[in-house]
Design an enzyme around this catalytic site. Structure first.
Site, PDB file in Angstrom:
ATOM      1  N   PRO A   2     -23.699  44.398  74.274  1.00  0.00           N
ATOM      2  CA  PRO A   2     -23.562  42.813  74.878  1.00  0.00           C
ATOM      3  C   PRO A   2     -25.059  42.624  75.254  1.00  0.00           C
ATOM      4  O   PRO A   2     -25.863  43.265  75.731  1.00  0.00           O
ATOM      5  CB  PRO A   2     -22.901  43.146  76.134  1.00  0.00           C
ATOM      6  CG  PRO A   2     -22.249  44.370  75.744  1.00  0.00           C
ATOM      7  CD  PRO A   2     -23.329  45.519  75.058  1.00  0.00           C
ATOM      8  N   GLU A   3     -25.618  41.353  74.691  1.00  0.00           N
ATOM      9  CA  GLU A   3     -27.070  40.937  74.966  1.00  0.00           C
ATOM     10  C   GLU A   3     -26.805  39.970  76.070  1.00  0.00           C
ATOM     11  O   GLU A   3     -25.743  39.886  76.813  1.00  0.00           O
ATOM     12  CB  GLU A   3     -27.673  40.417  73.874  1.00  0.00           C
ATOM     13  CG  GLU A   3     -27.746  41.422  72.764  1.00  0.00           C
ATOM     14  CD  GLU A   3     -28.198  41.229  71.391  1.00  0.00           C
ATOM     15  OE1 GLU A   3     -29.135  39.893  71.506  1.00  0.00           O
ATOM     16  OE2 GLU A   3     -28.020  41.587  70.476  1.00  0.00           O
ATOM     17  N   ARG A 111     -18.386  54.576  75.005  1.00  0.00           N
ATOM     18  CA  ARG A 111     -19.393  55.449  74.709  1.00  0.00           C
ATOM     19  C   ARG A 111     -19.733  56.124  75.918  1.00  0.00           C
ATOM     20  O   ARG A 111     -20.677  57.028  76.074  1.00  0.00           O
ATOM     21  CB  ARG A 111     -20.604  54.588  74.045  1.00  0.00           C
ATOM     22  CG  ARG A 111     -20.282  53.930  72.687  1.00  0.00           C
ATOM     23  CD  ARG A 111     -21.024  54.803  71.689  1.00  0.00           C
ATOM     24  NE  ARG A 111     -21.013  54.046  70.409  1.00  0.00           N
ATOM     25  CZ  ARG A 111     -21.929  53.613  69.626  1.00  0.00           C
ATOM     26  NH1 ARG A 111     -23.321  53.927  70.057  1.00  0.00           N
ATOM     27  NH2 ARG A 111     -21.908  52.974  68.498  1.00  0.00           N
TER      28      ARG A 111
END
Length: 278
Positions: A2-3, A111
Site C-alpha cells: 500500500p502506498e 507477511r
C-alpha cells in the site's frame, strides 16, 4: 505494498466505519505486530478508548483516541476489515479490536510485517518514523524551491532518492515510475543534474499522479482492498507501471522494465533518456 493513495483510502474508510466507537477489548494474536508498549500494556490501555478521528502522515495511519495516538504502518500486506463477532476469522488475522457495540475491527497481514505503536495523545507526529518524513505531496506543503535544493545535495539516481521519503513522502514503486514518466525523466538520472524546468515538471507530476490516485481510491495490484472492501481503480490509468512491452501512451515506443536499486522499474526508452551533464 500500500502506498500513500491506498493508505489515504484506508483512512477514509476507517473514518466512516470506526470513528466514534469505543474499544471494549483488544486481542493480540501475533505479538510482534505491537512495537510498543509491551503487549499486555497495549491491550489494557486501549480498553475504554474512543476513536475520535483518523489521520494519516505519509504511509502511517494515526488513530486519534481519547487519551492516546495509535500509529499503524501497513507495510507490505497489512489491511483492516470490520466484522461481526460471529464472522469466521481469516488465518491472517493478527489483532482484533472489539467495540462496545459488538462489532470488530480486525487487522490482517499475510507477511506479518505491519507494526502498531501506542503513544501519548497528540504525540503521533513525533514518532521516529514520522519525524523522518518529508512534506506531504500537496501544493501547500511540497515547496518547489526546497525540493530543488534537496535534489542538488544528492548525486544518486532520482528513483531511489524519491523512494527514500525524505524529500517528499508517500511515493512508492508504482507512483515513482508514473511520476518520472510524466516528467520525462530517466529513473537513473542523477538527482543533482536535473535542470530547473525538469525539477518543476517532476514536482508537478508527483502532486498530479498522487492526487489522481487518491481520487481513484488507489491502485489494486494483487491483494489491496480498502477498509470498505473495495478495490482501487487507478490501475486503469497506469501509463508505465506493469506495462512492459506495451506502447508508450505518449510516443508509442514499447515500455521497458529494468532493475533500479533492486526494484522493478518501468520507463519509456524514447521519452525518458539518460542525459549526460557536467
Amino acid at each position: 505494498m500500500p502506498e500513500l493513495p491506498e493508505v489515504e483510502t484506508v483512512r477514509k474508510g476507517l473514518e466512516k466505519l470506526v470513528v466514534g466507537k469505543t474499544i471494549k477489548e483488544v486481542t493480540i494474536l501475533w505479538p510482534r505486530i505491537i512495537e510498543s508498549p509491551v503487549v499486555e500494556i497495549f491491550e489494557s490501555q486501549l480498553i475504554g478508548q474512543t476513536i475520535e478521528k483518523m489521520e494519516r502522515r505519509g504511509k502511517f495511519l494515526i488513530f486519534k483516541l481519547t487519551n492516546y495516538d495509535m500509529i499503524s504502518h501497513l507495510r507490505m500486506e497489512g489491511k483492516y476489515e470490520t466484522h461481526d463477532p460471529e464472522d469466521q476469522r481469516d488465518k491472517h488475522t493478527h489483532v482484533i479490536f472489539t467495540f462496545t457495540d459488538g462489532s470488530e475491527l480486525r487487522y490482517l497481514d499475510v507477511r506479518k510485517f505491519g507494526r502498531m505503536v501506542l503513544v501519548d495523545k497528540d504525540q503521533g507526529t513525533n514518532y521516529k518514523g514520522i519525524l523522518a518524513l518529508g512534506p506531504e505531496p500537496i501544493p501547500s506543503q511540497f515547496k518547489l524551491n526546497e525540493f530543488r535544493l534537496g535534489l542538488k545535495k544528492h548525486h544518486k539516481a532520482i528513483k531511489p532518492l524519491l523512494l527514500d521519503q525524505r524529500l517528499v513522502t508517500g511515493l512508492g514503486n508504482i507512483y515513482v515510475d508514473e511520476a518520472l514518466w510524466e516528467a520525462k525523466i530517466y529513473p537513473e538520472q542523477p538527482a543533482d543534474t536535473l535542470k530547473p524546468k525538469e525539477v518543476e515538471g517532476l514536482s508537478y507530476a508527483i502532486i498530479d499522479v498522487l492526487g489522481r490516485a487518491v481520487e481513484a481510491g488507489g491502485t489494486t495490484i494483487r491483494s489491496y482492498l480498502n477498509a470498505l472492501g473495495e478495490a482501487g481503480t487507478f490501475q486503469i490509468s497506469l501509463n508505465v507501471y506493469g506495462q512492459t512491452n506495451n506502447p508508450c501512451p505518449r510516443c508509442g515506443t514499447p515500455i521497458k522494465k529494468i532493475k533500479v536499486a533492486q526494484r522493478g522499474t518501468h520507463f519509456c526508452p524514447k521519452c525518458q533518456t539518460l542525459k549526460v551533464r557536467n
